[in-house]
Design a protein around this motif. Structure first.
Motif, PDB file in Angstrom:
ATOM      1  N   ALA A  85       0.830  -1.198   0.000  1.00 35.51           N
ATOM      2  CA  ALA A  85       0.000   0.000   0.000  1.00 35.51           C
ATOM      3  C   ALA A  85       0.870   1.255   0.000  1.00 35.51           C
ATOM      4  O   ALA A  85       2.039   1.220   0.418  1.00 35.51           O
ATOM      5  N   PRO A  86       0.305   2.396  -0.449  1.00 34.25           N
ATOM      6  CA  PRO A  86       1.067   3.641  -0.479  1.00 34.25           C
ATOM      7  C   PRO A  86       1.628   4.059   0.872  1.00 34.25           C
ATOM      8  O   PRO A  86       2.684   4.693   0.944  1.00 34.25           O
ATOM      9  N   LYS A 120      -0.144  -6.197  15.007  1.00 35.29           N
ATOM     10  CA  LYS A 120      -1.021  -5.130  14.526  1.00 35.29           C
ATOM     11  C   LYS A 120      -1.152  -5.221  13.011  1.00 35.29           C
ATOM     12  O   LYS A 120      -0.169  -5.438  12.309  1.00 35.29           O
ATOM     13  N   ILE A 121      -2.391  -5.029  12.544  1.00 35.86           N
ATOM     14  CA  ILE A 121      -2.645  -5.058  11.105  1.00 35.86           C
ATOM     15  C   ILE A 121      -3.275  -3.742  10.652  1.00 35.86           C
ATOM     16  O   ILE A 121      -3.871  -3.018  11.443  1.00 35.86           O
ATOM     17  N   MET A 122      -3.134  -3.460   9.364  1.00 38.30           N
ATOM     18  CA  MET A 122      -3.788  -2.310   8.739  1.00 38.30           C
ATOM     19  C   MET A 122      -5.015  -2.815   7.987  1.00 38.30           C
ATOM     20  O   MET A 122      -4.959  -3.125   6.801  1.00 38.30           O
ATOM     21  N   ALA A 123      -6.132  -2.907   8.699  1.00 37.12           N
ATOM     22  CA  ALA A 123      -7.351  -3.399   8.062  1.00 37.12           C
ATOM     23  C   ALA A 123      -7.888  -2.409   7.034  1.00 37.12           C
ATOM     24  O   ALA A 123      -8.588  -2.787   6.099  1.00 37.12           O
ATOM     25  N   THR A 124      -7.572  -1.123   7.225  1.00 37.22           N
ATOM     26  CA  THR A 124      -7.917  -0.090   6.246  1.00 37.22           C
ATOM     27  C   THR A 124      -6.703   0.792   6.011  1.00 37.22           C
ATOM     28  O   THR A 124      -5.693   0.692   6.705  1.00 37.22           O
ATOM     29  N   GLY A 125      -6.828   1.690   5.051  1.00 40.39           N
ATOM     30  CA  GLY A 125      -5.781   2.675   4.822  1.00 40.39           C
ATOM     31  C   GLY A 125      -5.741   3.702   5.937  1.00 40.39           C
ATOM     32  O   GLY A 125      -6.574   3.692   6.862  1.00 40.39           O
ATOM     33  N   VAL A 129      -2.456   9.581   4.849  1.00 36.38           N
ATOM     34  CA  VAL A 129      -1.768   9.252   3.599  1.00 36.38           C
ATOM     35  C   VAL A 129      -2.633   9.725   2.432  1.00 36.38           C
ATOM     36  O   VAL A 129      -3.753   9.246   2.250  1.00 36.38           O
ATOM     37  N   GLU A 130      -2.117  10.638   1.656  1.00 34.79           N
ATOM     38  CA  GLU A 130      -2.880  11.254   0.569  1.00 34.79           C
ATOM     39  C   GLU A 130      -3.429  10.222  -0.405  1.00 34.79           C
ATOM     40  O   GLU A 130      -4.556  10.335  -0.893  1.00 34.79           O
ATOM     41  N   ARG A 131      -2.654   9.180  -0.703  1.00 37.09           N
ATOM     42  CA  ARG A 131      -3.042   8.229  -1.739  1.00 37.09           C
ATOM     43  C   ARG A 131      -3.765   6.992  -1.191  1.00 37.09           C
ATOM     44  O   ARG A 131      -3.924   6.004  -1.893  1.00 37.09           O
ATOM     45  N   GLU A 132      -4.203   7.066   0.060  1.00 33.52           N
ATOM     46  CA  GLU A 132      -4.985   5.963   0.622  1.00 33.52           C
ATOM     47  C   GLU A 132      -6.391   6.433   0.967  1.00 33.52           C
ATOM     48  O   GLU A 132      -6.587   7.549   1.463  1.00 33.52           O
ATOM     49  N   ASP A 133      -7.360   5.562   0.708  1.00 39.16           N
ATOM     50  CA  ASP A 133      -8.746   5.801   1.083  1.00 39.16           C
ATOM     51  C   ASP A 133      -9.014   5.003   2.352  1.00 39.16           C
ATOM     52  O   ASP A 133      -8.956   3.769   2.331  1.00 39.16           O
TER      53      ASP A 133
END
Length: 337
Positions: A85-86, A120-125, A129-133
């Motif tokens: 991811a970005p 720990k996980i990144m379940a969403t952006g 971060v500009e380029r993540e939704d």
């Protein structure tokens, strides 16, 4: 627990000037020692680190365990497990990118190997971060399920960064132990009820939304600032709904400078009342760490982590931000300050 003091102006060394002699990377460890002391002086005896660069939090934890440094009890996730991811381009060594269930399992195993206390996980952006939704799920259900299964099978808890409802709902359904931010959950009472039933802890991190929307607004793009303003409102709605639903709530600052975590307690008190806010900072946080049988309340048989203050925080929780009013700090019955 990071030597990066960008969000803690005035805490670390003065900014380097053009032409200055390059600073060695190892100076960062002196910053870590300083921040460990800052947490203790603020009356914080346990800290959960949910992402630091180059494994710094684990190194600091080891130094404290060996008696080389005086500091709080530290639990660290090691690197954050993320899909490609970005955000990884911005956060660098704080992330371990992985794709697909088996690569996710390997990433989780690596953190356990390297000394992590939980995953720990990144379940969403990420909102920063500009380029993540931050709305849709960034990891698939199969990926999240693989990490949860791997961690739980080995006796480790899972924390899920989850801003949008897409990732938060999958993380809750697949059995993570804590939801970080979770600001969209006021839109799904069913998932709040599921959190309450399973004892999944919400860490609302109100301060971090105000940071981006107000305190550091000049450092971010206008789009992210406007998004943060909406998210701050959503986070308050979710906190209120979670409290009514009986979801366990823990205090997580996710900001700086080190030792100022009571700012989050004050914000929680404004929404929940002071008693509930202090419960979140003590019992709720211990529950989120999986240490509810050891710390978080004053009971026979538990570790004597105590803070003696000049005044009653129930009347004025902001007093906890005044160093002169923190009289004594005990950890495990030993007086530290």
């Amino acid at each position: 627990m990071s030597s990066d003091t960008e969000r803690s102006p005035g805490f670390g060394p003065p900014p380097a000037l053009h032409g200055d002699d390059p600073r060695p990377r190892e100076l960062g460890y002196f910053v870590l020692v300083r921040l460990a002391g800052a947490y203790l002086r603020a009356g914080i005896t346990t800290v959960r680190d949910v992402g630091s660069y180059d494994g710094e939090a684990i190194v600091l934890r080891r130094g404290i365990e060996l008696g080389l440094v005086e500091g709080p009890r530290i639990l660290s996730c090691g690197k954050i497990v993320s899909a490609t991811a970005p955000g990884a381009r911005i956060f660098g060594t704080m992330y371990r990118e992985a794709d697909g269930p088996w690569e996710m399992r390997k990433a989780a195993r690596e953190q356990i190997r390297d000394g992590a206390d939980f995953i720990k996980i990144m379940a969403t952006g990420a909102r920063s971060v500009e380029r993540e939704d931050p709305e849709p799920a960034q990891m698939t259900r199969e990926e999240i399920a693989a990490v949860v299964d791997e961690a739980h099978r080995m006796g480790f808890r899972v924390a899920a960064h989850a801003e949008g409802l897409g990732g938060a709902s999958i993380a809750i359904e697949e059995g993570v132990d804590t939801i970080e931010h979770g600001l969209s959950l006021h839109r799904s009472p069913r998932h709040l009820d599921l959190m309450a039933q399973r004892g999944i802890v919400l860490v609302p991190t109100l301060s971090t939304f105000y940071d981006l929307a107000e305190r550091f607004a000049d450092d971010f793009s206008p789009r992210l600032v406007e998004q943060a303003k909406r998210q701050a409102d959503d986070a308050q709605r979710t906190l209120a709904a979670a409290h009514v639903a009986g979801v366990p709530i823990a205090m997580g600052y996710d900001s700086g400078p080190p030792g100022a975590s009571a700012r989050e307690l004050v914000r929680l008190a404004e929404s929940l009342g002071t008693t509930a806010a202090i419960r979140a900072a003590t019992w709720g946080s211990a529950h989120g760490l999986g240490l509810g049988d050891e710390i978080g309340t004053i009971e026979t048989g538990k570790s004597a982590d105590l803070v003696i203050v000049d005044g009653d925080p129930l009347d004025d929780p902001a007093m906890l931000l005044e160093p002169a009013r923190i009289w004594s700090i005990f950890q495990g019955g030993t007086r530290l300050a």
